[in-house]
Motif scaffolding. Structure first.
Motif, short mmCIF file in Angstrom:
data_model
loop_
_atom_site.label_atom_id
_atom_site.label_comp_id
_atom_site.label_asym_id
_atom_site.label_seq_id
_atom_site.Cartn_x
_atom_site.Cartn_y
_atom_site.Cartn_z
N UNK B 85 -14.46 -56.21 -28.60
CA UNK B 85 -14.59 -54.76 -28.41
C UNK B 85 -14.00 -54.03 -29.60
N UNK B 86 -14.38 -52.79 -29.78
CA UNK B 86 -13.86 -52.00 -30.91
C UNK B 86 -13.36 -50.67 -30.39
N UNK B 87 -12.35 -50.17 -31.09
CA UNK B 87 -11.88 -48.82 -30.76
C UNK B 87 -12.87 -47.81 -31.34
N UNK B 88 -12.98 -46.68 -30.66
CA UNK B 88 -13.84 -45.62 -31.16
C UNK B 88 -13.23 -45.04 -32.43
N UNK B 89 -14.06 -44.33 -33.15
CA UNK B 89 -13.59 -43.70 -34.37
C UNK B 89 -12.43 -42.74 -34.07
N UNK B 90 -12.53 -42.05 -32.92
CA UNK B 90 -11.48 -41.10 -32.55
C UNK B 90 -10.14 -41.82 -32.42
N UNK B 91 -10.14 -42.99 -31.78
CA UNK B 91 -8.90 -43.75 -31.62
C UNK B 91 -8.39 -44.21 -32.98
N UNK B 92 -9.31 -44.72 -33.79
CA UNK B 92 -8.88 -45.25 -35.10
C UNK B 92 -8.33 -44.14 -35.99
N UNK B 93 -8.95 -42.98 -35.94
CA UNK B 93 -8.45 -41.88 -36.78
C UNK B 93 -7.08 -41.42 -36.30
N UNK B 94 -6.92 -41.36 -34.99
CA UNK B 94 -5.62 -40.97 -34.44
C UNK B 94 -4.54 -41.97 -34.88
N UNK B 95 -4.89 -43.23 -34.79
CA UNK B 95 -3.95 -44.27 -35.20
C UNK B 95 -3.62 -44.14 -36.69
N UNK B 96 -4.65 -43.90 -37.49
CA UNK B 96 -4.43 -43.78 -38.94
C UNK B 96 -3.51 -42.60 -39.24
N UNK B 97 -3.73 -41.49 -38.54
CA UNK B 97 -2.90 -40.31 -38.80
C UNK B 97 -1.45 -40.59 -38.41
N UNK B 98 -1.25 -41.22 -37.25
CA UNK B 98 0.13 -41.51 -36.84
C UNK B 98 0.76 -42.49 -37.84
N UNK B 99 -0.01 -43.46 -38.29
CA UNK B 99 0.56 -44.44 -39.23
C UNK B 99 0.97 -43.78 -40.54
N UNK B 100 0.12 -42.90 -41.05
CA UNK B 100 0.39 -42.34 -42.38
C UNK B 100 1.26 -41.09 -42.34
N UNK B 101 1.22 -40.35 -41.23
CA UNK B 101 1.91 -39.06 -41.21
C UNK B 101 3.07 -39.03 -40.23
N UNK B 102 3.51 -40.19 -39.76
CA UNK B 102 4.53 -40.18 -38.73
C UNK B 102 5.85 -39.61 -39.22
N UNK B 103 6.63 -39.03 -38.33
CA UNK B 103 6.32 -38.77 -36.92
C UNK B 103 5.38 -37.58 -36.78
N UNK B 104 4.40 -37.68 -35.91
CA UNK B 104 3.39 -36.64 -35.80
C UNK B 104 3.19 -36.25 -34.34
N UNK B 105 2.94 -34.96 -34.12
CA UNK B 105 2.65 -34.50 -32.76
C UNK B 105 1.14 -34.53 -32.54
N UNK B 106 0.76 -34.39 -31.29
CA UNK B 106 -0.66 -34.31 -30.98
C UNK B 106 -1.30 -33.14 -31.73
N UNK B 107 -0.55 -32.05 -31.86
CA UNK B 107 -1.08 -30.89 -32.60
C UNK B 107 -1.35 -31.24 -34.06
#
Lengths: 261, 194, 194
Positions: B85-107
């Motif tokens: 199975x694969x994660x959707x693009x939305x999940x992958x982008x969210x993960x990428x943002x948290x990885x690169x911009x942490x700590x990050x809020x949902x906003x």
């Protein structure tokens, strides 16, 4: 297919119609030009196709001056690219000089000095056109969308695997959509700061309050100390932590910003 | 527009959608406003058209979607069995943002993605043990700050975040040009019309 | 089993599949062996059944899959928050060279393009699953040889490399005219434009 009609360079999304006849490009446009052209072959091809230059008619002095200006402007940015342009300039000069010098009659099999350059230009042009044609094919995910319907699952869920490239791919999608290039230059150093920011926050969650020095681990070397300090400063700037000291030389305490209230 | 053509468009859009589509969003498929009632009638007709198939159109709380009928599950699972199975693009982008911009809020994530981040995306990543809450930003609402975990690094075979591909390298491979179809010289170069 | 029932199952399975499904795998949907020819006939019928729809059944390098027709792209995009990246010219030229000259090393690509090929370009194409390393050339440094993958063919709607757009024959459009100041033998000896 007429080569002259092939799409050429694009500057800020606008097609580049023509270069000034004397080849002069204002210095502040150099960077744009470099992005528009993909190397010396691309630039030469453009000149030949668009300006109807015969390779042999190019006045070597202004061309060389132009190339050297490139090199100068690029020196701080991308030496590798500069070298490629310089090599091409040297090659053009060599060709021209060999054509001008009186020569003994050539053995039949010796090639015209221009032939190798022309061969490379043609091969490059062929691939450039092929790339355009590939890009014009309907692409899955961009032009056509594979159908994959939902299935109600009863069996144990299998977890997706994620590779580092998948993260890069995800970021690439974000960049494309949001034109973020200008705003997010994240370097490896910044990333390590971000990693330590998370680490500090995690520790403060466990301990509520820590003495400043406790957040540093001298055993891990100077680089980590510096990065930890940068992380603390960044956290303070983003008002995620409170740093307090009751009086001079008293211990400095660090706590999560919301825990302070 | 003829009802048959409208149904043809609805069908394709719903088949291609990756999540249930709310009625209001389906309305955006059409340049003129069809009205909710007309849209709902078309969807009911479409559902009727599919009633004999092994795939059905269903109306869920979050919208309309095509799905395989329950009795098909063992059969279609046969084809999916070996496929990861694969994660959707939305999940992958969210993960990428948290990885690169942490700590990050949902906003923060929503700002970067330009679209809302559903709770299920955050849950998927939290459930996997790849992200967790490391604090709260001291702004109204006190939003949770997400960061990646050690499990995330382990599962991706990384020692530290510094081993992630540098973003400036990624940026170089992306072009922000408009689509070729919109360009004036597209007419001059015939093979460009896909 | 009646052909209609078999098609009903094939349709649902293909609509639910996450990747193109090879013929052999489709055969596993049925308890009795239908035979390749019968299966292929059913698929052709199914493709015909869908010929008027905005979604089509296509036969790609790694198998069969349903996908939206290209003309539906703007509409489908309206429902998708995510937009896939467009690749830069550098990436597409690298891809073209690998596609048409495969197997090719990074050096081959650099020679042809006249500029360096950054690691991020190769990574973009590898990350997309469009190219992979198929070996190493037996020269100093043993450079990796890249070739295109099945996914590349699938994603571009191709059945095999032979369906790539034919290379333009452009040798004739640039001619070596005699240099104005050139010696007589330059014109006399016809240039060998390789």
């Amino acid at each position: 297919m007429s080569g002259a009609a092939a799409p050429v360079a694009r500057i800020y999304g606008e097609p580049l119609i023509e270069l000034p006849a004397d080849l002069y490009i204002p210095p502040d446009a150099l960077e744009v030009m470099l992005e528009a052209f993909h190397g010396p072959l691309d630039l030469l091809l453009y000149l030949i196709r668009r300006q109807n230059f015969n390779i042999l008619d190019i006045a070597m002095a202004p061309l060389t001056r132009q190339y050297l200006e490139y090199v100068e402007a690029m020196r701080s940015k991308n030496l590798e690219l500069a070298a490629e342009y310089l090599v091409m300039a040297a090659m053009l000069m060599e060709i021209k000089s060999r054509l001008l010098l009186p020569r003994p009659p050539l053995p039949a099999e010796e090639q015209d000095p221009r032939a190798e350059l022309v061969r490379r230009l043609l091969e490059y042009e062929q691939m450039k056109l092929a790339a355009q044609q590939l890009d014009a094919l309907p692409q899955a995910g961009r032009d056509v969308f594979p159908i994959s319907l939902f299935i109600e699952r009863t069996a144990a869920e299998r977890l997706p695997q994620v590779r580092v490239q998948d993260l890069a791919e995800a970021w690439r999608g974000l960049l494309y959509r949001a034109c973020l290039t200008a705003h997010h230059h994240i370097t490896r150093e910044e990333l390590s700061v971000r990693e330590h920011m998370s680490r500090v926050l995690r520790r403060l969650q466990e301990h509520r309050v820590l003495e400043f020095a406790e957040l540093f681990d001298p055993a891990r070397g100077v680089a980590v100390l510096v990065v930890t300090l940068l992380a603390l400063l960044e956290l303070a700037r983003e008002t995620l932590i409170d740093i307090t000291q009751s009086e001079c030389y008293a211990p400095i305490y660090v706590r999560l910003a919301h825990a302070a209230r | 527009m003829l009802p048959a053509e409208a149904k043809r468009i609805l069908e394709a859009a719903l088949l291609a959608a990756t999540e249930p589509v709310p009625l209001a969003e389906l309305g955006r498929l059409f340049d003129q406003d069809l009205g909710q009632d007309a849209l709902r009638r078309l969807l009911e007709e479409l559902r009727e058209d599919w009633s004999e198939r092994a795939v059905e159109l269903v109306n869920l709380a979050s919208g309309w979607r095509f799905q395989t009928r329950p009795e098909m599950q063992p059969l279609v699972e046969r084809l999916r069995a070996e496929r990861p199975p694969r994660y959707s693009r939305a999940v992958m982008e969210t993960l990428a943002i948290i990885a690169y911009r942490q700590p990050a809020t949902r906003g923060d994530i929503e700002n970067l993605r330009g679209v809302g981040v559903s709770a299920s995306i955050i849950q998927a990543l939290e459930g996997r043990g790849w992200i967790d809450v490391v604090g709260h930003r001291d702004t109204p609402g006190r939003p949770a700050l997400y960061a990646t975990t050690r499990t995330f690094l382990d599962d991706l075979g990384l020692h530290s975040l510094e081993e992630l591909p540098p973003l400036e390298e990624i940026a170089k491979t992306v072009t922000l040009e408009p689509a070729p179809a919109a360009e004036p010289e597209a007419a001059a170069s015939p093979p460009n019309s896909a």
